[in-house]
Design a protein around this motif. Structure first.
Motif, PDB file in Angstrom:
ATOM      1  N   LEU A 155      -7.519   0.598   2.003  1.00  0.00           N
ATOM      2  CA  LEU A 155      -6.825  -0.028   3.121  1.00  0.00           C
ATOM      3  C   LEU A 155      -7.543   0.256   4.430  1.00  0.00           C
TER       4      LEU A 155
ATOM      5  N   CYS B 214       0.800  -1.224   0.000  1.00  0.00           N
ATOM      6  CA  CYS B 214       0.000   0.000   0.000  1.00  0.00           C
ATOM      7  C   CYS B 214       0.836   1.279   0.000  1.00  0.00           C
ATOM      8  N   GLY B 215       2.123   1.170   0.239  1.00  0.00           N
ATOM      9  CA  GLY B 215       2.973   2.355   0.112  1.00  0.00           C
ATOM     10  C   GLY B 215       3.420   3.010   1.407  1.00  0.00           C
ATOM     11  N   MET B 216       3.124   2.407   2.561  1.00  0.00           N
ATOM     12  CA  MET B 216       3.577   3.031   3.814  1.00  0.00           C
ATOM     13  C   MET B 216       4.985   2.629   4.175  1.00  0.00           C
TER      14      MET B 216
ATOM     15  N   ARG C 131      -2.119   2.802  -6.559  1.00  0.00           N
ATOM     16  CA  ARG C 131      -2.813   3.166  -5.313  1.00  0.00           C
ATOM     17  C   ARG C 131      -4.266   3.544  -5.536  1.00  0.00           C
ATOM     18  N   SER C 132      -4.593   4.038  -6.750  1.00  0.00           N
ATOM     19  CA  SER C 132      -5.991   4.378  -7.018  1.00  0.00           C
ATOM     20  C   SER C 132      -6.892   3.163  -6.870  1.00  0.00           C
TER      21      SER C 132
ATOM     22  N   LEU D 231      -8.989  12.712  -1.205  1.00  0.00           N
ATOM     23  CA  LEU D 231      -7.551  12.420  -1.205  1.00  0.00           C
ATOM     24  C   LEU D 231      -7.203  11.444  -2.323  1.00  0.00           C
ATOM     25  N   PHE D 232      -8.122  10.570  -2.632  1.00  0.00           N
ATOM     26  CA  PHE D 232      -7.866   9.599  -3.702  1.00  0.00           C
ATOM     27  C   PHE D 232      -8.259  10.147  -5.070  1.00  0.00           C
ATOM     28  N   GLY D 233      -8.580  11.438  -5.091  1.00  0.00           N
ATOM     29  CA  GLY D 233      -8.797  12.087  -6.384  1.00  0.00           C
ATOM     30  C   GLY D 233     -10.143  11.812  -7.023  1.00  0.00           C
ATOM     31  N   LYS D 234     -11.065  11.270  -6.226  1.00  0.00           N
ATOM     32  CA  LYS D 234     -12.386  10.972  -6.798  1.00  0.00           C
ATOM     33  C   LYS D 234     -13.291  12.190  -6.608  1.00  0.00           C
TER      34      LYS D 234
ATOM     35  N   PHE E   1       2.909   4.666  -9.031  1.00  0.00           N
ATOM     36  CA  PHE E   1       2.176   4.581  -7.763  1.00  0.00           C
ATOM     37  C   PHE E   1       0.757   5.118  -7.874  1.00  0.00           C
ATOM     38  N   ARG E   2       0.549   6.085  -8.749  1.00  0.00           N
ATOM     39  CA  ARG E   2      -0.807   6.634  -8.850  1.00  0.00           C
ATOM     40  C   ARG E   2      -1.791   5.593  -9.351  1.00  0.00           C
TER      41      ARG E   2
END
Ligand SMILES: Nc1ncnc2c1ncn2[C@@H]1O[C@H](COP(=O)(O)OP(=O)(O)OP(=O)(O)O)[C@@H](O)[C@H]1O
Ligand SMILES: [Mg+2]
Lengths: 313, 253
Positions: free
Chosen positions: A87, A57-59, A82-83, A110-113, A78-79
């Motif tokens: 999590l 997940c990128g942490m 992660r989209s 935050l997720f751009g939706k 990553f975009r």
């Protein structure tokens, strides 16, 4: 392990993680997660479950190895990767002073939706949180907070959902609700990866089970296959008169004597076409042994799991 | 650019700000008023003028700078430290946002808050002293630049800090003294010569001087030097943040 799967949506290759302190939490993990499945990652405390999820997940940065989600490399692209991901973390990490609705809306943004109040409302209703939408997070019980975390993760319509110990601190009722939601999501084609200590949970909802211990994946198998492959069945035969010694004619069977001779234990493999039960019973009768009772039991995932983890230690 | 994400962060941070509206706005107004009563009224009445400007008016730019610098630093450092502290940073790290977008969201919000506070103090000042602004546009430009550069500094502090003590350490040990010694309440030319030379190493002197020039059209150091100082400071902060983002320093393990 799972071999060449065509439709892996998450593909983990040779991932290792050594933390700054020098501790190696992942020792070369490879894992393909298929589109649309529910995969349960089973492992004791400190096995590396959270670390593996955190890398995907990128942490957490992997020390070596690669991960692709939906064909996107999690570092290079990553975009895209992660989209697709939602999590639900193990810890109840939420901003205490924020309202439920704002927290969930923030996640979607935050997720751009783009904003979608209907979708958010449906999600909150499904999780029985709509009544609490204006409550501050700190006013909620632990189980409700867990649901807020789920709502946040679902707010951006993920295709892959990670649930890190979703049933920690959750009562039986809510756990059942959660499994319902998980099944519903799978029906919509969402891939779900959950970690758990509870065998029943894996047994109840997973399609496949992965066992992880000491930073290594010990196996990944279809749940049913796993249980039938590894699941030995036991036939327990109680006798009227004790046997002191195994009769010669029965030495060909995998039998053991228990309970001071009043009991015979027969282990067999459910996979086999021939379990040998019929011939065993007729041979017992031929020996003149009087049967008092017969019962069978099947080993659970738990037995398999304990066996694996102890075997690896 | 994930503009929706930047907006989400910005709006979320501003909401937090407006939730604590009272602290956010009232406290700078009260402390500014106190400064005017004590420095402008009680002490200023004996000082007459500094470089031809009434003392009450003379301290206005320094007072605004003092507030804006501490506010920017505090806002930005808290803004990014808090998610780390309560664990919600997981969401930032797992979202499809680049570090630059995170930075714009947090620093933008912190700078906006500080700017609002600065303007409120300016408004309050008009109640106490007779004030003219010689170069209003330059004044705004200096104010905005200061808000942004000190928010960048605050962002660095917030990422670096591992405890609330550390979060307050740098503002307390470094920024407040530099601002007080940077000529907020006096003209550097009033200092003994040796202190004047030492003071020239204090970057805040250039910011306050430039800002004061925008008000009164007279400066202790040239306006070009002031602009250079603020550009340099911003550049150093951006370079450090670039490095932080490249290495994931104290954000990712
Ligand atoms: N940030 C960290 N720094 C150093 N070591 C860590 C860090 N995070 C985890 N570890 C170590 O890595 C190992 C795996 O931890 P991880 O959290 O992945 O386990 P887990 O399988 O999720 O356990 P649990 O079931 O208790 O949640 C543990 O030994 C843990 O102490
Ligand atoms: Mg864990």
């Amino acid at each position: 392990m799972s071999g060449e799967r065509m439709s892996a949506i998450v593909s983990v290759k040779d991932v290792t993680k050594t933390y700054d302190g020098g501790f190696t939490a992942l020792k070369g993990v490879s894992l393909d997660i298929e589109q649309g499945e529910i995969l349960a990652l089973l492992g004791p405390n400190g096995a590396g479950k959270t670390t593996l999820i955190s890398v995907i997940c990128g942490m957490v940065n992997a020390t070596s190895g690669t991960v692709e989600v939906g064909g996107y490399d999690i570092v290079e692209k990553f975009r895209g990767a992660r989209s697709l991901i939602g999590l639900v973390p193990q810890e109840l990490s939420l901003e205490p002073f924020e309202t439920v609705l704002n927290s969930v809306k923030f996640s979607r943004g935050l997720f751009g939706k783009p904003r979608d109040d209907d979708y958010i409302e449906r999600t909150l209703r499904q999780l029985s949180l709509w009544d609490k939408k204006d409550a501050r997070v700190k006013e909620l019980s632990g189980g409700m907070k867990r649901r807020v975390l789920i709502a946040k993760a679902l707010s951006h319509e993920p295709r892959v959902l990670f649930l890190d110990e979703p049933s920690a601190g959750v009562d039986v009722e809510l756990r059942k609700d959660m499994w319902e939601i998980v099944r519903g999501l799978r029906e919509d084609g969402v891939t779900i990866i959950l970690t758990t200590h509870y065998i029943e949970e894996a047994e109840a909802i997973a399609d496949r089970v992965g066992v992880i211990n000491g930073g290594e994946i010990l196996l990944v198998k279809d749940k049913a296959e796993l249980m039938s492959q590894m699941g030995q069945k036991q036939l327990t035969i109680e006798l009227h008169q004790p046997v002191t010694q195994m009769p010669e004619a029965l030495s060909g069977y995998n039998l053991s004597i228990g309970n001071d001779g009043y009991c015979l234990e027969y282990s067999y493999d459910t996979r086999g076409d021939r379990t040998g039960i019929t011939s065993l019973l007729s041979d017992l009768a031929a020996q003149g042994l009087m049967l008092k009772d017969v019962s069978t039991s099947q080993s659970s995932l738990e037995d398999i799991f304990v066996g694996l983890v102890e075997g690896a230690a | 650019m994930n503009l929706i994400a930047i907006k989400a962060i910005y709006v979320y941070e501003m909401t937090r700000f407006f939730r604590t509206l009272l602290q956010s706005f009232i406290s700078p107004v009260i402390s500014t008023s106190l400064y005017f009563v004590v420095f402008g009224g009680a002490i200023g009445s004996r000082i007459e003028t500094v470089e031809g400007i009434s003392y009450g008016a003379f301290i206005v730019p320094g007072l605004i700078m003092l507030s804006v610098m501490t506010q920017s630093t505090a806002n930005a450092s808290f803004g990014i430290y808090f998610p780390k502290f309560i664990g919600t940073v997981y969401e930032l790290l797992s979202a499809p946002v680049s570090y630059v977008e995170i930075l714009i969201g947090y620093v933008g919000a912190a700078a906006t808050k500080a700017l609002l506070v600065g303007l409120i103090i300016l408004g309050t000042a008009f109640l106490f002293v007779d004030l003219q602004i010689a170069h209003p546009i330059a004044m705004m430009a200096f104010l905005v630049m200061t808000c942004f550069s000190f928010s960048l500094l605050g962002f660095i502090i917030g990422i670096w800090a591992r405890s609330f003590e550390q979060l307050q350490l740098i503002p307390l040990l470094v920024i407040t003294p530099l601002v007080f010694l940077g000529g907020s309440f006096y003209s550097v030319s009033m200092l003994p010569p040796i202190w004047q030379s030492i003071t020239m190493f204090n970057p805040v002197v250039y910011l306050i001087s430039g800002f004061r020039w925008a008000f009164f059209d007279s400066a202790e150091v040239s306006i070009g030097l002031s602009l250079f100082a603020i550009a340099l400071f911003t550049g150093v902060c951006i370079a450090i943040i670039g490095w932080i983002f490249k290495t994931g320093y104290r954000l990712k393990s």
